[in-house]
Design a protein around this motif. Sequence first.
Motif, PDB file in Angstrom:
ATOM      1  N   GLU A 155       0.806  -1.226   0.000  1.00  0.00           N
ATOM      2  CA  GLU A 155       0.000   0.000   0.000  1.00  0.00           C
ATOM      3  C   GLU A 155       0.840   1.279   0.000  1.00  0.00           C
ATOM      4  OE1 GLU A 155      -3.405   2.330  -0.096  1.00  0.00           O
ATOM      5  OE2 GLU A 155      -3.388   0.132  -0.154  1.00  0.00           O
ATOM      6  N   PRO A 156       1.922   1.386   0.777  1.00  0.00           N
ATOM      7  CA  PRO A 156       2.688   2.642   0.758  1.00  0.00           C
ATOM      8  C   PRO A 156       3.351   2.941  -0.582  1.00  0.00           C
ATOM      9  CG  PRO A 156       3.189   1.355   2.731  1.00  0.00           C
ATOM     10  CD  PRO A 156       2.424   0.448   1.805  1.00  0.00           C
ATOM     11  N   TRP A 157       3.655   1.912  -1.359  1.00  0.00           N
ATOM     12  CA  TRP A 157       4.371   2.110  -2.625  1.00  0.00           C
ATOM     13  C   TRP A 157       3.464   1.966  -3.848  1.00  0.00           C
ATOM     14  CZ3 TRP A 157       6.159  -1.081   1.334  1.00  0.00           C
ATOM     15  CH2 TRP A 157       7.256  -0.581   2.042  1.00  0.00           C
ATOM     16  N   ALA A 158       2.321   1.337  -3.693  1.00  0.00           N
ATOM     17  CA  ALA A 158       1.419   1.126  -4.828  1.00  0.00           C
ATOM     18  C   ALA A 158      -0.018   1.397  -4.402  1.00  0.00           C
ATOM     19  CB  ALA A 158       1.569  -0.301  -5.360  1.00  0.00           C
ATOM     20  N   PRO A 159      -0.319   2.655  -4.055  1.00  0.00           N
ATOM     21  CA  PRO A 159      -1.679   2.968  -3.605  1.00  0.00           C
ATOM     22  C   PRO A 159      -2.703   2.958  -4.741  1.00  0.00           C
ATOM     23  CG  PRO A 159      -0.396   4.966  -3.776  1.00  0.00           C
ATOM     24  CD  PRO A 159       0.550   3.830  -4.032  1.00  0.00           C
ATOM     25  N   GLY A 160      -2.213   2.983  -5.980  1.00  0.00           N
ATOM     26  CA  GLY A 160      -3.110   2.985  -7.132  1.00  0.00           C
ATOM     27  C   GLY A 160      -3.271   1.605  -7.719  1.00  0.00           C
ATOM     28  N   ASP A 161      -2.959   1.467  -9.003  1.00  0.00           N
ATOM     29  CA  ASP A 161      -3.152   0.204  -9.710  1.00  0.00           C
ATOM     30  C   ASP A 161      -2.208  -0.867  -9.176  1.00  0.00           C
ATOM     31  OD1 ASP A 161      -4.923   1.639 -11.196  1.00  0.00           O
ATOM     32  OD2 ASP A 161      -3.678   1.762 -12.990  1.00  0.00           O
ATOM     33  N   LEU A 162      -2.784  -2.050  -8.926  1.00  0.00           N
ATOM     34  CA  LEU A 162      -1.996  -3.158  -8.385  1.00  0.00           C
ATOM     35  C   LEU A 162      -2.667  -4.471  -8.731  1.00  0.00           C
ATOM     36  CD1 LEU A 162       0.240  -4.310  -6.428  1.00  0.00           C
ATOM     37  CD2 LEU A 162      -1.485  -4.092  -4.614  1.00  0.00           C
ATOM     38  N   VAL A 163      -1.872  -5.440  -9.157  1.00  0.00           N
ATOM     39  CA  VAL A 163      -2.330  -6.828  -9.306  1.00  0.00           C
ATOM     40  C   VAL A 163      -1.339  -7.719  -8.577  1.00  0.00           C
ATOM     41  CG1 VAL A 163      -2.864  -8.727 -10.869  1.00  0.00           C
ATOM     42  CG2 VAL A 163      -3.376  -6.383 -11.565  1.00  0.00           C
ATOM     43  N   VAL A 164      -1.830  -8.491  -7.613  1.00  0.00           N
ATOM     44  CA  VAL A 164      -1.026  -9.508  -6.940  1.00  0.00           C
ATOM     45  C   VAL A 164      -1.584 -10.855  -7.375  1.00  0.00           C
ATOM     46  CG1 VAL A 164      -0.303 -10.493  -4.742  1.00  0.00           C
ATOM     47  CG2 VAL A 164      -0.591  -8.009  -4.961  1.00  0.00           C
ATOM     48  N   ASP A 165      -0.776 -11.621  -8.086  1.00  0.00           N
ATOM     49  CA  ASP A 165      -1.208 -12.894  -8.660  1.00  0.00           C
ATOM     50  C   ASP A 165      -0.304 -14.007  -8.157  1.00  0.00           C
ATOM     51  OD1 ASP A 165      -1.948 -15.070 -10.187  1.00  0.00           O
ATOM     52  OD2 ASP A 165      -1.730 -14.081 -12.125  1.00  0.00           O
ATOM     53  N   ALA A 166      -0.881 -14.894  -7.340  1.00  0.00           N
ATOM     54  CA  ALA A 166      -0.153 -16.060  -6.839  1.00  0.00           C
ATOM     55  C   ALA A 166      -0.664 -17.300  -7.560  1.00  0.00           C
ATOM     56  CB  ALA A 166      -0.330 -16.201  -5.328  1.00  0.00           C
ATOM     57  N   SER A 167      -0.262 -17.422  -8.817  1.00  0.00           N
ATOM     58  CA  SER A 167      -0.641 -18.573  -9.652  1.00  0.00           C
ATOM     59  C   SER A 167      -2.148 -18.818  -9.659  1.00  0.00           C
ATOM     60  CB  SER A 167       0.090 -19.829  -9.187  1.00  0.00           C
ATOM     61  OG  SER A 167       1.468 -19.690  -9.390  1.00  0.00           O
ATOM     62  N   GLY A 168      -2.887 -17.765  -9.963  1.00  0.00           N
ATOM     63  CA  GLY A 168      -4.331 -17.928 -10.128  1.00  0.00           C
ATOM     64  C   GLY A 168      -5.161 -17.397  -8.989  1.00  0.00           C
ATOM     65  N   ASP A 169      -4.561 -17.206  -7.822  1.00  0.00           N
ATOM     66  CA  ASP A 169      -5.241 -16.528  -6.724  1.00  0.00           C
ATOM     67  C   ASP A 169      -4.764 -15.087  -6.760  1.00  0.00           C
ATOM     68  OD1 ASP A 169      -6.379 -18.902  -6.029  1.00  0.00           O
ATOM     69  OD2 ASP A 169      -5.107 -19.269  -4.303  1.00  0.00           O
ATOM     70  N   LEU A 170      -5.677 -14.156  -7.076  1.00  0.00           N
ATOM     71  CA  LEU A 170      -5.209 -12.805  -7.310  1.00  0.00           C
ATOM     72  C   LEU A 170      -6.125 -11.751  -6.715  1.00  0.00           C
ATOM     73  CD1 LEU A 170      -6.618 -11.354 -10.264  1.00  0.00           C
ATOM     74  CD2 LEU A 170      -5.890 -13.629 -10.877  1.00  0.00           C
ATOM     75  N   ARG A 171      -5.521 -10.618  -6.464  1.00  0.00           N
ATOM     76  CA  ARG A 171      -6.259  -9.456  -5.961  1.00  0.00           C
ATOM     77  C   ARG A 171      -5.901  -8.264  -6.822  1.00  0.00           C
ATOM     78  NH1 ARG A 171      -6.643  -7.447   0.355  1.00  0.00           N
ATOM     79  NH2 ARG A 171      -7.491  -5.371  -0.064  1.00  0.00           N
ATOM     80  N   VAL A 172      -6.934  -7.508  -7.206  1.00  0.00           N
ATOM     81  CA  VAL A 172      -6.777  -6.377  -8.114  1.00  0.00           C
ATOM     82  C   VAL A 172      -7.222  -5.108  -7.410  1.00  0.00           C
ATOM     83  CG1 VAL A 172      -7.563  -5.352 -10.285  1.00  0.00           C
ATOM     84  CG2 VAL A 172      -7.139  -7.815 -10.143  1.00  0.00           C
TER      85      VAL A 172
END
Length: 299
Positions: A155-172
């Motif tokens: 959050e401190p470095w990417a407060p805007g657009d972000l995709v975290v993808d752990a081989s199919g489990d992801l948060r946008v």
Amino acid sequence: MSDPAVWSFEAIGTRWEIETGRPLPADAREAVTAAIADFDRTWSRFRDDSLVARLAASGGAEPLPADAAAMLDAYVELSRATAGAVNPLVGDALARRGYDAGLSLRDRGAEPAPPDWPDLLSWSGGVLALARSATIDVGALGKGRLVDLVADALEPWAPGDLVVDASGDLRVRGAAVRVGLEHPYDARRAIGVVELRDAALCASATNRRAWGDGLHHVLDARTGEPVRAIAATWAIAPDAMRADAITTALFFDGGPALAAAWGVEWVRMTTDGRVEWSPACPAELFVAGDAGTTKGSQA
């Protein structure tokens, strides 16, 4: 997301990709690495120095980890909704089928998980305790929880657009991302697509982490046997932990009711090729002939 910066790495036995609007600085990457290492050091049953391994040896008590209450409270609801099919003490049952710390893949037969797990496992007063030796396995929702932790750490470095993808489990977070729902029997095809914005999508399938004669990682804790009726599940929720939890619950009869109670949308595919989905599911599902699926039904 326009011109994203992508950071790819391996952790907890899976491939991660993190997309941000600009490259992450070293301290951001260090924060992610630390969050993953701390989670693994606590909850992994594949290493002999984890909290889980210490409790598995003889039971006892440990300081309550920061994630324990959120995850184990969710397990209470999962267990109740699935009539005990989902159980956080399923670790020994998985190990007997070959999904053990050494990944022997040697089946030693079915063994139910302890049905009285709420009497054996406690998490209150700053203490996580097991009344006797047993192996905690948070696989029903743990990877989703870790995806959330990684997103929060950034959050401190990417407060805007972000995709975290752990081989199919992801948060946008931020800009919408279009994601395919991989066909469980053919990774080159999809049964549908969904557009995610400020949400999480998790998936589970019996063709992943599978071995031997029909063995895979999704066991019915009441019997120690792999599930047979459902081939794959997908869930969409505001956070990845709940999405991951519902992908597990959907392998059992009580899954759709729990998803409705939690406000989670979902899709699942049976082993005979039928596709079911929740009434308000935002996914665009392909008809027969487009993706190799057969008839569909709304649950």
